[in-house]
Design a protein around this motif. Structure first.
Motif, short mmCIF file in Angstrom:
data_model
loop_
_atom_site.label_atom_id
_atom_site.label_comp_id
_atom_site.label_asym_id
_atom_site.label_seq_id
_atom_site.Cartn_x
_atom_site.Cartn_y
_atom_site.Cartn_z
N LEU A 17 55.90 37.12 40.81
CA LEU A 17 55.86 37.40 39.16
C LEU A 17 55.51 38.59 38.89
CD1 LEU A 17 56.44 34.30 36.49
CD2 LEU A 17 58.19 36.43 37.37
N ARG A 18 53.87 38.88 39.04
CA ARG A 18 53.77 39.65 39.34
C ARG A 18 53.43 40.91 39.54
NH1 ARG A 18 46.88 41.89 40.23
NH2 ARG A 18 47.43 42.66 41.98
N PRO A 19 53.99 41.48 40.70
CA PRO A 19 54.59 42.76 40.96
C PRO A 19 56.30 42.90 40.61
CG PRO A 19 54.64 41.38 43.39
CD PRO A 19 54.19 40.35 42.65
N PHE A 20 57.04 42.02 40.41
CA PHE A 20 57.96 42.16 39.09
C PHE A 20 57.83 43.12 37.58
CE2 PHE A 20 61.32 40.46 36.56
CZ PHE A 20 62.56 40.55 37.61
N LYS A 38 38.20 44.13 34.51
CA LYS A 38 36.93 43.65 35.39
C LYS A 38 37.11 42.27 36.05
CE LYS A 38 32.54 45.98 35.32
NZ LYS A 38 31.29 45.65 34.76
N GLY A 39 37.54 42.14 37.91
CA GLY A 39 38.25 40.67 38.12
C GLY A 39 38.99 41.01 38.07
N ARG A 40 40.40 41.31 38.09
CA ARG A 40 41.52 41.32 37.91
C ARG A 40 41.85 41.08 39.85
NH1 ARG A 40 46.47 45.37 36.95
NH2 ARG A 40 45.77 46.46 38.43
N GLN A 41 41.99 41.13 40.29
CA GLN A 41 41.87 41.46 41.55
C GLN A 41 41.48 40.14 41.98
OE1 GLN A 41 44.56 42.93 43.40
NE2 GLN A 41 44.90 41.78 44.50
N ALA A 42 40.25 39.75 41.66
CA ALA A 42 39.31 38.53 41.81
C ALA A 42 40.48 37.44 41.46
CB ALA A 42 37.57 38.56 41.62
N LEU A 43 40.74 37.20 40.15
CA LEU A 43 41.17 36.47 39.35
C LEU A 43 42.50 35.79 39.61
CD1 LEU A 43 41.37 34.51 37.17
CD2 LEU A 43 42.83 36.24 35.76
N PHE A 44 43.44 37.60 40.55
CA PHE A 44 44.59 37.17 41.58
C PHE A 44 44.30 36.53 42.48
CE2 PHE A 44 48.00 39.20 44.50
CZ PHE A 44 49.12 38.28 43.55
N ASN A 45 42.77 37.01 42.96
CA ASN A 45 43.00 35.99 44.23
C ASN A 45 42.72 34.22 44.17
OD1 ASN A 45 43.30 38.27 45.83
ND2 ASN A 45 41.39 39.06 45.80
N VAL A 46 42.59 34.03 43.27
CA VAL A 46 41.75 32.62 42.75
C VAL A 46 43.28 31.99 42.87
CG1 VAL A 46 40.76 31.22 40.81
CG2 VAL A 46 39.84 33.38 41.47
N ALA A 100 59.62 23.82 33.10
CA ALA A 100 59.24 24.75 32.10
C ALA A 100 57.70 24.84 32.56
CB ALA A 100 59.22 23.95 30.81
N LEU A 101 56.82 24.80 32.88
CA LEU A 101 55.58 24.41 32.56
C LEU A 101 55.60 26.18 33.50
CD1 LEU A 101 53.85 20.93 32.68
CD2 LEU A 101 53.08 22.20 30.98
N VAL A 102 55.74 25.47 34.63
CA VAL A 102 55.51 26.51 36.15
C VAL A 102 55.90 28.08 35.69
CG1 VAL A 102 55.63 26.80 37.98
CG2 VAL A 102 55.46 24.59 37.86
N VAL A 103 56.73 27.85 34.69
CA VAL A 103 57.30 29.41 34.29
C VAL A 103 56.68 30.45 33.32
CG1 VAL A 103 59.73 30.39 33.80
CG2 VAL A 103 59.69 28.82 35.44
N VAL A 104 55.99 29.44 31.91
CA VAL A 104 55.88 29.77 31.02
C VAL A 104 54.36 30.53 31.20
CG1 VAL A 104 55.12 28.92 28.47
CG2 VAL A 104 57.18 28.27 29.61
N ALA A 105 53.85 28.99 32.01
CA ALA A 105 51.85 29.38 31.63
C ALA A 105 52.04 30.83 33.33
CB ALA A 105 51.73 28.35 32.67
N GLY A 106 53.30 30.76 33.99
CA GLY A 106 53.10 31.54 35.55
C GLY A 106 53.21 32.95 34.55
N VAL A 107 54.47 33.33 33.97
CA VAL A 107 54.81 34.49 33.37
C VAL A 107 53.90 35.24 32.36
CG1 VAL A 107 55.97 34.26 30.98
CG2 VAL A 107 56.80 36.24 32.81
N MET A 108 52.74 33.85 31.40
CA MET A 108 52.26 35.02 30.99
C MET A 108 50.52 34.82 30.94
SD MET A 108 52.00 31.44 27.65
CE MET A 108 50.17 32.38 27.21
N ALA A 109 50.18 34.24 32.43
CA ALA A 109 49.13 34.66 33.91
C ALA A 109 49.17 35.78 34.40
CB ALA A 109 48.72 33.51 34.75
N ALA A 110 50.88 36.17 34.85
CA ALA A 110 51.51 37.07 35.54
C ALA A 110 51.31 38.19 34.54
CB ALA A 110 52.86 36.87 36.11
N TYR A 111 51.76 38.33 33.33
CA TYR A 111 51.45 39.59 32.34
C TYR A 111 49.76 40.73 32.93
CZ TYR A 111 51.53 42.08 28.25
OH TYR A 111 51.47 43.34 27.01
N PRO A 112 49.24 39.22 32.27
CA PRO A 112 47.59 39.99 32.31
C PRO A 112 47.42 40.86 33.44
CG PRO A 112 47.38 37.59 31.36
CD PRO A 112 48.51 38.53 31.87
N LEU A 113 47.48 39.96 34.89
CA LEU A 113 47.06 40.67 35.87
C LEU A 113 48.13 41.52 36.62
CD1 LEU A 113 47.49 36.80 37.77
CD2 LEU A 113 45.67 38.38 36.96
#
Lengths: 348, 292
Positions: free
Chosen positions: B174-177, B118-126, B99-112
């Motif tokens: 999730l991001r490319p998805f 600015k810094g989108r790619q950098a944040l993704f690289n983190v 639950a933690l992974v999916v919720v946090a993951g999809v939320m973060a993947a959305y703006p990414l």
């Protein structure tokens, strides 16, 4: 994956129009194209709103990631230059002494050698087996679907669970030796995990059983991308099945093979569960790995500074190998359409 | 298996037999399949069958069939409360992690995936960097941190780090998805007056269901099979997970081979059932992960 795949030319005007038509959307729609310049108060409050939204969405993941991944990794680097048992203040600074001690320790040297051996052997053993089985399963025959599921079963089992069963079977009086006796190969019975000359090979065999399924599944996925007309062309030219595989299919699997090799290599360097269950690194440190060494030093002897240095060495080795692999092997795939090239060659 | 004969063989119609894969399959394919299947399944079958034997039977001949069939081993595992407790602990920890992974993951993947900033790619690289940090590297500081946070011997103490280490892969999948979802959807929902947050909840989350299931399954399996974190962070018998329980049971009852095999076999069942129902997802998830 890298870069922005979604073209956004022309959106600015369209969304601006949308805002005009639909006042309810003010403040949201235009944010897509904020980069195109300031547009008065609405735009800047819009910009703020966008930042807030980004922060809101990213916050949980970032917090979790920072707290439980980034901080511990940084801490490991910090602990590694102290002599510390985990209690009391972190004040006994020893510089790089933990590192030099670790690298001078013959057991740790053995661990590095073992990890590198396991990484190399995993590839050398699993790749031919995996390829052979994948090519076999890629042909249409009855039971093919069931086979695809079966070969993947070991991969899904927990290493611990598989390890416990194997350990019992590998006992001196266990099933493996008894089986060898039964089929008349009694001469090959061994102290599989108890003999320091044999134990690493036993671990290798169990790892092969456990992980060859991953290679097969990935290679089968790669085979989906091999166009069938190439085989037709080859056959019309009179190539045998094996010739077609060797000259066409396997070369086209290059990217999949290299990706799998990468995964296998990184996994081999971090090996812990299976070894811990089968041998705990023994007998006589014959199967010690960097991870089992690290855990023993850390938990059984509370040498947190020292084992953190070991952890950092483990990371550096993985990082260097990963980077070398990226640069010299994986990058070959970038920018070059192998399929098209191969097609041309065959067409000629 | 005889239907093979019905297919045209290459020799009978060399030019029109179609693609190589549709040729008649030689019997060797079946022989090889049987060999592979036996080799793969033998340890599992051995464990399950040996659970039906007594230690005396196993001692007399380690590789025979049960004779007579003994049900005591399985019965005593099923009747023991600790087995069920371990299973329950594993379910809870894996569910919380997922639950933690999916919720946090999809939320973060959305703006990414769908915001430009600015810094989108950098944040993704983190997050991508996280793929390079194995759990083992961080385990000692994590151990001390979980101790200092008083999370030792709690579900959270295992679930939180597990979720954190599963996040990079989740976001990478999730991001490319999310990027692939058509822009028209976004524009249409804007025209209908939805905010981006509204768009996220009402359109994006439902549409990214398959991606979330894939990442969720991967996180669940990883958590379910996890050993290192429970090994170090849990010493309360009431909180042990199944892998930990299996490992401890096998050391504590090392003389009772049949009992250990029965215990292990039962511990395998949930994982196998889960795998068989989810195998398409697991496989496609792995393949997707590799294709990136």
């Amino acid at each position: 994956m890298a870069g922005d795949l979604t073209p956004r030319g022309g959106h600015a005007t369209r969304t601006a129009a949308a805002t005009a038509v639909n006042p309810g959307a003010t403040g949201h729609a235009t944010a897509w194209s904020v980069a195109s310049g300031p547009r008065g108060r609405a735009a800047s409050s819009n910009e703020w709103r966008k930042r807030l939204e980004i922060a809101f969405f990213v916050a949980p993941a970032l917090l979790l990631f920072a707290l439980f991944v980034v901080v511990p990794v940084v801490q490991a680097a910090r602990y590694s230059v102290f002599k510390w048992n985990g209690l009391g203040p972190l004040d006994d600074f020893v510089g790089l002494q933990n590192y030099t001690n670790a690298l001078a320790d013959t057991i740790f040297q053995r661990a590095i050698t073992n990890n590198l051996t396991i990484a190399a052997l995993s590839i050398a053993i699993q790749l031919p087996i995996g390829l052979l089985i994948a090519l076999l399963l890629n042909r249409k025959f009855r039971g093919q679907t069931a086979m695809r599921v079966i070969v993947f079963v070991p991969y899904v089992l927990a290493e611990v669970v598989a390890g416990v069963v194997w350990k019992l079977m590998l006992q001196p009086e266990g099933a493996v030796n008894a089986f060898l006796e039964t089929i008349g190969l009694g001469a090959f019975t061994q102290l599989w995990v108890g003999d320091s000359g044999v134990a690493l090979w036993t671990v290798m065999a169990v790892l092969t059983w456990k992980y060859v399924g991953l290679a097969i599944v990935l290679l089968l996925a790669g085979l989906q991308g091999v166009p069938e007309d190439l085989h037709e062309a080859a056959q019309i030219d009179g190539a045998s099945w094996w010739q077609a595989q060797r000259k066409i299919t396997i070369p086209l699997l290059g990217p999949t093979i290299r990706t799998w090799m990468f995964l296998s290599m990184i996994g081999s360097l971090q090996l812990f569960d299976m070894v811990w269950i089968l041998t705990k690194g023994g007998p006589d440190n014959a199967t010690v790995t960097m991870a089992t060494y690290l855990i023993k030093q850390g938990t059984e002897r509370s040498q947190y500074g020292y084992s953190s240095a070991v952890a950092i060495i483990l990371f550096v080795i993985s990082f260097v190998l990963a980077t070398l692999f990226q640069t010299f092997v994986l990058n070959r795939d970038a920018g070059e359409d192998k399929t098209a090239k191969r097609r041309k060659k065959v067409a000629r | 298996m005889t239907s093979v004969v019905n297919q045209p063989t290459r020799r009978s119609s060399p030019a029109r037999s179609g693609a190589g894969r549709r040729r008649a399959v030689s019997p060797w394919v079946y022989v090889a399949s049987v060999v592979v299947a036996v080799g793969t399944l033998a340890p599992v079958v051995y464990a399950v069958l040996s659970g039906f034997r007594s230690n005396g039977q196993i001692g007399a001949n380690p590789v025979a069939l049960p004779n007579p069939w003994v049900f005591d081993n399985y019965v005593s595992v099923i009747m023991s409360s600790s087995f069920w407790q371990y299973a329950l602990n594993s379910v809870i920890i894996a569910a919380v992690t997922t639950a933690l992974v999916v919720v946090a993951g999809v939320m973060a993947a959305y703006p990414l995936a769908r915001y430009r900033f600015k810094g989108r790619q950098a944040l993704f690289n983190v997050f991508v960097m996280g793929l390079l940090f194995p759990l083992t590297v961080a385990i000692i500081p994590l151990f001390l941190m979980v101790r200092d946070l008083n999370l030792t011997n709690t579900y959270w103490g295992v679930a939180l780090p597990q979720a954190a280490f599963a996040l990079p892969m989740t976001i990478v999948i999730l991001r490319p998805f999310l990027m692939a979802l058509p822009n028209e959807l976004e524009e249409a929902s804007m025209l209908d007056g939805a905010s981006r947050i509204g768009f996220f909840w009402r359109i994006l989350v439902p549409l990214s269901g398959p991606g979330m299931v894939t990442t969720g399954v991967l996180a669940f399996v990883a958590s379910w099979n996890g050993y290192l974190l429970p090994l170090l962070f849990i010493n309360d018998p009431a909180l042990k997970t199944l892998p930990l329980g299996v490992a401890d049971f096998s050391t504590e009852h090392s003389a009772n081979t049949a009992g250990v095999l029965a215990f292990t076999s039962l511990a395998v069942i949930p994982a196998l059932v889960f795998f068989l129902t989810m195998q398409k997802r697991i496989v496609s998830g792995l393949q997707g992960a590799v294709k990136g």
